[in-house]
Design a protein around this motif. Structure first.
Motif, short mmCIF file in Angstrom:
data_model
loop_
_atom_site.label_atom_id
_atom_site.label_comp_id
_atom_site.label_asym_id
_atom_site.label_seq_id
_atom_site.Cartn_x
_atom_site.Cartn_y
_atom_site.Cartn_z
N ARG A 1 2.60 -29.75 2.75
CA ARG A 1 3.81 -30.50 2.38
C ARG A 1 4.82 -29.60 1.66
O ARG A 1 6.01 -29.71 1.87
N LEU A 2 4.32 -28.69 0.80
CA LEU A 2 5.23 -27.75 0.13
C LEU A 2 5.91 -26.84 1.14
O LEU A 2 7.10 -26.54 1.01
N GLN A 3 5.16 -26.40 2.14
CA GLN A 3 5.75 -25.54 3.17
C GLN A 3 6.85 -26.29 3.92
O GLN A 3 7.92 -25.74 4.17
N VAL B 1 7.28 -29.37 -8.11
CA VAL B 1 6.35 -28.26 -7.90
C VAL B 1 7.09 -27.07 -7.27
O VAL B 1 6.91 -25.92 -7.69
N LEU B 2 7.94 -27.34 -6.31
CA LEU B 2 8.70 -26.28 -5.65
C LEU B 2 9.64 -25.58 -6.64
O LEU B 2 9.73 -24.35 -6.65
N SER C 1 9.86 -26.77 1.57
CA SER C 1 10.62 -25.54 1.35
C SER C 1 11.47 -25.20 2.57
O SER C 1 12.54 -24.62 2.43
N ALA D 1 0.66 -35.76 -2.86
CA ALA D 1 0.88 -34.89 -1.70
C ALA D 1 1.11 -35.74 -0.45
O ALA D 1 1.82 -35.33 0.46
N LEU E 1 6.73 -33.40 -5.47
CA LEU E 1 6.63 -32.09 -4.81
C LEU E 1 7.88 -31.23 -5.01
O LEU E 1 7.77 -30.00 -5.08
N LEU F 1 -1.33 -30.64 0.13
CA LEU F 1 -0.28 -30.20 -0.79
C LEU F 1 0.44 -28.97 -0.26
O LEU F 1 1.67 -28.94 -0.21
N VAL F 2 -0.29 -27.96 0.16
CA VAL F 2 0.34 -26.73 0.61
C VAL F 2 1.12 -26.95 1.91
O VAL F 2 2.20 -26.38 2.10
N ILE G 1 5.59 -19.80 1.64
CA ILE G 1 6.70 -20.74 1.52
C ILE G 1 7.90 -19.94 1.05
O ILE G 1 7.76 -18.89 0.43
N GLY H 1 14.08 -28.51 -0.02
CA GLY H 1 13.75 -29.56 -0.98
C GLY H 1 14.38 -30.89 -0.69
O GLY H 1 14.34 -31.79 -1.51
#
Length: 191
Positions: free
Chosen positions: A36-38, A179-180, A41, A170, A176, A33-34, A66, A45
Motif C-alpha cells: 500500500r505504501l508503494q 507513514v509516507l 508513493s 493497511a 498511511l 503495508l509495504v 518506494i 500520497g
C-alpha cells in the motif's frame, strides 16, 4: 576462521544506503503495508488506493523501493524469521515496527520483540516508527490501551532511538500518508 567457530553474518546494505527495515510478528500486516505504501508513493500520497491486494506470509525477506522525494528501500523481514533479524540491522537508517492492534494475545510477544530491537547496538541511531495496524477491525485496542498495557511511555523514555507511534489500517489506507511523510522526513538527508 577455525573449525567449530561460527561467525555472525551481517548483511550490509552498501548499494542501498539508508535502508528502512520493516519488522513485526507474523500476521500483523507488514506485506500489505509495504504494498500500500508503494502504491501511495506512486500517487504522491493522493487518491484512492482501491481494493487491498492479496498477500502471502513473508517467509524470508522482501525488498521494495518506494519513491518519497527520493528512493527509499524497505526491507521486510518475515515474522517467522525473527531469530535472524539481527543479521540485517547493519546500515539501518529507520525502522518500521508493526503491531496488530486487534490481537491482545500477541501484544506481550510484540513488546518483547520491540525491546530486543531497541536494545540492539546496531539500531541505536535508527529512527523508529511503531505502527498499530488493523484499526479498521471492530475489536482493535486504542493506542492509549496499548501504551498502557505495554508501558510504552516508559519504554520510549529509556530508549536511545527517536520513537514515534501511529495508528493505521493497511487495508483501508488510514494513516498511511502519515507513514509516507515520516519516511520522507527520515530519509531526507540520508545518502
Amino acid at each position: 576462521m577455525s573449525v567449530g567457530r561460527r561467525r555472525a553474518l551481517t548483511y550490509r546494505c552498501v548499494d542501498r544506503p539508508g535502508m528502512c527495515l520493516l519488522l513485526g510478528a507474523a500476521g500483523v500486516g507488514k506485506t500489505l503495508l509495504v504494498k500500500r505504501l508503494q502504491k501511495l508513493s506512486s500517487r504522491d500520497g493522493k487518491g484512492d488506493l482501491g481494493e487491498a491486494p492479496p498477500t502471502r506470509p513473508t517467509v524470508g525477506t522482501n525488498l521494495t523501493d518506494i519513491v518519497a522525494h527520493r528512493k527509499i528501500t524497505i526491507r521486510e523481514l518475515g515474522g517467522c524469521v525473527s531469530p535472524i533479524w539481527p543479521s540485517y540491522y547493519g546500515n539501518c537508517h529507520s525502522l518500521l515496527f508493526v503491531m496488530d492492534a486487534s490481537n491482545p494475545t500477541q501484544l506481550s510477544a510484540s513488546c518483547m520483540q520491540l525491546l530486543g530491537l531497541l536494545s540492539a547496538q546496531e539500531l541505536a541511531e535508527a529512527s523508529v516508527l511503531i505502527l498499530f495496524n488493523k484499526i479498521d477491525l471492530p475489536c482493535y485496542m486504542t493506542v492509549e490501551e496499548i501504551k498502557s498495557l505495554m508501558r510504552l511511555p516508559d519504554i520510549i523514555a529509556c530508549a536511545k532511538q527517536n520513537i514515534t507511534t501511529v495508528e493505521i489500517s493497511a487495508r483501508d489506507g488510514t494513516g498511511l500518508a502519515t507513514v509516507l511523510l515520516w519516511l520522507q522526513d527520515q530519509h531526507r538527508c540520508s545518502s
